[in-house]
Enzyme design. Structure first.
Site, short mmCIF file in Angstrom:
data_model
loop_
_atom_site.label_atom_id
_atom_site.label_comp_id
_atom_site.label_asym_id
_atom_site.label_seq_id
_atom_site.Cartn_x
_atom_site.Cartn_y
_atom_site.Cartn_z
CG HIS A 1 42.20 42.28 35.24
ND1 HIS A 1 42.95 43.01 36.13
CD2 HIS A 1 43.06 41.82 34.30
CE1 HIS A 1 44.21 43.01 35.74
NE2 HIS A 1 44.32 42.28 34.64
CG ASP B 1 44.46 36.91 28.25
OD1 ASP B 1 45.36 37.21 27.46
OD2 ASP B 1 44.64 36.68 29.45
CG HIS C 1 49.33 35.71 34.85
ND1 HIS C 1 48.90 36.91 34.36
CD2 HIS C 1 50.63 35.93 35.25
CE1 HIS C 1 49.87 37.81 34.45
NE2 HIS C 1 50.92 37.23 34.98
N1 ACO Z 1 33.77 33.69 35.17
C1 ACO Z 1 32.79 33.52 36.07
N2 ACO Z 1 32.79 34.04 37.31
C2 ACO Z 1 33.85 34.76 37.63
C3 ACO Z 1 34.92 35.01 36.74
C4 ACO Z 1 34.84 34.43 35.46
N3 ACO Z 1 35.81 34.61 34.57
N4 ACO Z 1 35.85 35.77 37.34
C5 ACO Z 1 35.40 36.01 38.57
N5 ACO Z 1 34.20 35.42 38.75
C6 ACO Z 1 33.34 35.48 39.94
C7 ACO Z 1 33.86 34.58 41.06
O1 ACO Z 1 33.33 33.29 40.97
C8 ACO Z 1 33.41 35.33 42.28
O2 ACO Z 1 32.05 35.08 42.46
P1 ACO Z 1 31.43 34.94 43.95
O3 ACO Z 1 31.60 36.31 44.56
O4 ACO Z 1 30.02 34.55 43.73
O5 ACO Z 1 32.24 33.89 44.64
C9 ACO Z 1 33.55 36.80 41.88
O6 ACO Z 1 33.40 36.81 40.44
C10 ACO Z 1 34.89 37.41 42.26
O7 ACO Z 1 35.91 36.61 41.67
P2 ACO Z 1 37.34 36.38 42.29
O8 ACO Z 1 37.84 35.05 41.83
O9 ACO Z 1 37.32 36.64 43.77
O10 ACO Z 1 38.15 37.57 41.62
P3 ACO Z 1 39.70 37.63 41.45
O11 ACO Z 1 40.06 39.05 41.39
O12 ACO Z 1 40.39 36.78 42.45
O13 ACO Z 1 39.91 36.91 40.02
C11 ACO Z 1 40.63 36.40 37.88
C12 ACO Z 1 40.47 37.50 38.94
C13 ACO Z 1 41.52 35.27 38.42
C14 ACO Z 1 41.29 37.00 36.65
C15 ACO Z 1 39.23 35.83 37.54
O14 ACO Z 1 38.38 36.87 37.11
C16 ACO Z 1 39.29 34.72 36.50
O15 ACO Z 1 39.56 33.57 36.85
N6 ACO Z 1 39.06 35.07 35.18
C17 ACO Z 1 39.15 34.08 34.13
C18 ACO Z 1 40.60 33.84 33.75
C19 ACO Z 1 41.16 35.00 32.95
O16 ACO Z 1 40.57 35.50 32.00
N7 ACO Z 1 42.37 35.41 33.35
C20 ACO Z 1 43.12 36.45 32.65
C21 ACO Z 1 43.27 37.67 33.51
S1 ACO Z 1 44.10 38.92 32.59
C22 ACO Z 1 45.70 38.50 32.73
O17 ACO Z 1 46.18 37.83 33.61
C23 ACO Z 1 46.57 38.95 31.67
#
Ligand code: ACO
Length: 433
Positions: free
Chosen positions: A313, A369, A274
């Site tokens: 996101h 971010d 987050h």
């Molecule tokens: N890098 C690589 N792969 C990713 C990323 C990433 N940053 N984010 C998602 N994916 C992939 C997952 O591995 C998944 O792949 P799969 O379908 O092959 O299993 C697919 O994309 C879907 O991802 P989920 O984790 O199901 O998506 P979710 O909506 O749950 O996740 C999240 C959102 C937690 C923000 C995720 O994108 C992440 O971890 N990002 C990196 C951390 C980040 O930047 N967080 C800040 C968010 S903004 C905020 O909170 C202010």
């Protein structure tokens, strides 16, 4: 003829149910009447991570993840970033309208005169280890404020709530700056009420004789930096039902005082998925080191060995509108503070990722971010301060959502259900002799 209802046939019993649809949702409680027998508890919905559950009705912030839209009280974020200040937006979130000039004067004055914190907080701060993470300090000290303002427990008194709103918005930067100074072993700088919100925060953080290991902002440039920081604050002010906002609504549903509730929200924000992501982005960019290292890193991300922090996101499945505004802020800050060399790594990472099938298929775009950390670093903030820089501006959003929750007659103590898959009843084994 079309009807705003949903007809459900339970194939276990052959019975049919009709449930109302309101604002594109069905009430989960309506499912409870779907039973196989009188003893049956009734049907529930299972939604880990609340992927498809509306937990409240809200009039504060609107997002459309597919179109990349973010609006506070109906105003597009891009227009607010161009024409308004963070304090105007904080007022907008809480009171529902942008302040008229005379209202703003009173609001701004009120904030300036609530910036001081009780001297007792300083003693509390001194109990932290010299290298304590500033976010850990902030989470604790904001909760401690509740003990200084016990009247804040009167959560149903609108006047009491309004005063705590002033206090929280005004004191968060002071707590944050003091947390930084404690970690740096530097004397605390008291608020200067002649300065604007962001400028005062920069002054409390950096003023004085800094150790050579940090790069204090050049005060000649402080208006440019203060304006950039103010815009970053404005962009972070609210984001509807994210993890930390849902946390404050959940804690608030127990009628907890707002300082303790804000502390819980800040605790949620601390996590790397987050608000801790901007810290993780900077560490990632430093580890990649140069544009030459980008292809190898992307390869590891695609192999599932790494995560591309600052990408993806839960809501935005196209470009995060905040990231677009932040990119323009970065240019202004780099103009006066010098270009952060890691920006080239970030731009290359974005370029490669946006062309790659892995990211396109999963709709992964830069989020808020991705670029903010580079600006914070150029201003002179160490990475540990990044989540703190998120918590300060998110406070009016949290607080407005907390108040909306408390005053919503639909709301109750938050208490989800579970699907119990553990052992059924069994006897404790006897261990005789
Ligand atoms: N890098 C690589 N792969 C990713 C990323 C990433 N940053 N984010 C998602 N994916 C992939 C997952 O591995 C998944 O792949 P799969 O379908 O092959 O299993 C697919 O994309 C879907 O991802 P989920 O984790 O199901 O998506 P979710 O909506 O749950 O996740 C999240 C959102 C937690 C923000 C995720 O994108 C992440 O971890 N990002 C990196 C951390 C980040 O930047 N967080 C800040 C968010 S903004 C905020 O909170 C202010």
């Amino acid at each position: 003829m079309s009807k705003d209802t949903l007809t459900i046939t339970d194939n276990r019993t052959g019975r049919t149910y009709e449930v109302p649809i309101e604002s594109g949702t069905v009430r989960a409680m309506d499912l409870r009447s779907i039973k196989v027998s009188d003893e049956d508890f009734g049907l529930m919905s299972y939604d880990p991570g609340y992927m498809n559950t509306a937990s409240c009705k809200s009039t504060i912030t609107f997002t459309d993840g597919d179109k990349g839209i973010l609006r506070y009280r109906g105003y597009p974020i891009e227009q607010l970033a161009q024409h308004s200040s963070f304090l105007e937006v904080a007022y907008l979130l809480y009171f529902g309208t942008l302040p008229e000039p005379d209202e703003f004067v009173r609001w701004d004055h009120g904030i300036r005169y609530h910036t001081m914190i009780h001297e007792g907080i300083k003693q509390f701060l001194n109990g932290f280890r010299y290298d304590a993470h500033p976010m850990g300090i902030l989470v604790s000290t904001v909760a401690a404020l509740a003990t200084f303002y016990p009247e804040s427990k009167k959560v149903f008194d609108a006047d009491v709530r309004r005063i705590q709103f002033y206090r929280l918005v005004a004191k968060m930067p002071t707590l944050a700056a003091f947390a930084y100074r404690h970690r740096m072993g530097m004397p605390y700088v008291y608020p200067d009420n002649s300065l604007g919100y962001a400028e005062n925060f920069l002054n409390m953080t950096f003023h004085g004789s800094e150790p050579s290991s940090t790069r204090p902002p050049d005060f000649e440039h402080s208006p440019v930096l203060a304006r950039a920081l103010d815009t970053l604050f404005l962009l972070h002010a609210d984001h509807e039902q994210n993890c930390s906002t849902s946390s404050i609504r959940m804690v608030g549903s127990a009628q907890t005082d707002p300082y303790t509730a804000v502390s819980a929200a800040a605790a949620a924000l601390y996590g790397p998925l987050h608000g801790g992501a901007n810290e993780a982005v900077l560490r990632m960019l430093k580890e990649i080191g140069s544009t030459a290292g980008v292809p190898e890193y992307v390869k590891q991300v695609k192999a599932g060995e790494r995560k591309l922090f600052g990408f993806g996101h839960r809501v935005y499945k196209s470009y995060d509108p905040r990231a677009r505004v932040i990119k323009t802020c970065a240019d202004k800050v780099f103009e006066v503070m010098g270009r952060n060399p890691l920006i080239d790594v970030a731009i290359e990472l974005e370029r490669i990722a946006l062309e790659d099938e892995y990211f396109i298929k999963r709709k992964l775009y830069p989020n808020v971010d991705f670029y903010s950390g580079l600006i914070y670093e150029a201003i002179g903030f160490p990475t540990e301060m990044f989540p703190v820089l998120f918590a300060i501006p998110r406070t009016p959003g949290w607080y407005s959502q907390w108040q909306e929750h408390l005053t919503d007659p639909d709301q109750k103590l938050a208490r989800p259900r579970q699907i119990y898959l553990g052992e059924t009843v069994r006897d404790v084994p006897r261990r005789d002799g």
